[in-house]
Design a protein around this motif. Sequence first.
Motif: not given
Length: 277
Positions: A70-99
């Motif tokens: 959300d706070g990535n400074y690159r998106k402040q410079i280029l709002p289209s940065y990483k735009a168009g990426r497909r939806d993340p895997p459904r268990h991604l947030h669970a893995c992040r929370d676990y780590l």
Amino acid sequence: SFPTRRSSDLFPSHDRRICLIDADIVCYRAAASAEEEEEYVAVARADESMIGILMNARCTKYQTWLSDSDGNYRKQILPSYKAGRRDPPRHLHACRDYLVREWNAWYSSGQEADDALGINQTHETIICSIDKDLDQIAGQHYNWVKNRFYTVSPVEGTRNFYKQLLIGDKQTDNVCGLWRVGEVTAEKLLGELSDIDAMFIATLYAYVDNYNKYKQPLDMLWPHLWTTAQMVKIREKENEYWKPPITLEEALKFMSLDDQVKETIITSEPTIQGEIS
């Protein structure tokens, strides 16, 4: 339930160096591999990856980071940065929370995990990732998927940055480099250069040549180059933004261009540059 690993001193018999682990990739690969399975399978695979990295890299300590999306400074410079990426895997947030919970993963505030790895790399650390962007950072590296150890010299790191500045990263991050310039062409454009000033001049010349060849407006050249540099540059210091090693005016002196063309390029400063330089 999974064992809690709050101590960084996991393997006391191993070499006393510190693993810097890109947790984004650990989580994404684990989650993607278990897209059709239960959440615990993805989490278990993330856990196994972390243990494997530490075992194979023979580290006694580690630090691991996740990107601040959300706070990535690159998106402040280029709002289209990483735009168009497909939806993340459904268990991604669970893995992040676990780590975060069990492996003490930190969110890299205002930037990406890559930046945290670049900032913290020293002669006592080894970057553990499969992301080629991190080859901009000098020092020891470990590709844990290929089980490959290698060292990047300062000159190699700088060349890798300028190569990425020529190519961009359209497919992954929606960052445009030069039209029809890929890995092979970028290598040829930089040649055997080892001086940072010379690499910058060669890159700027390639931008001028490409813009002329494909009849693009020259007043967009410097904003394009500068913005692409901010997107692809991996930080080596806190709050770092890319700056050319010599001024634009000095670099243009080495090129046989009309004064009007030089003036057009020089006066087309990126509007956001003054806000962050």
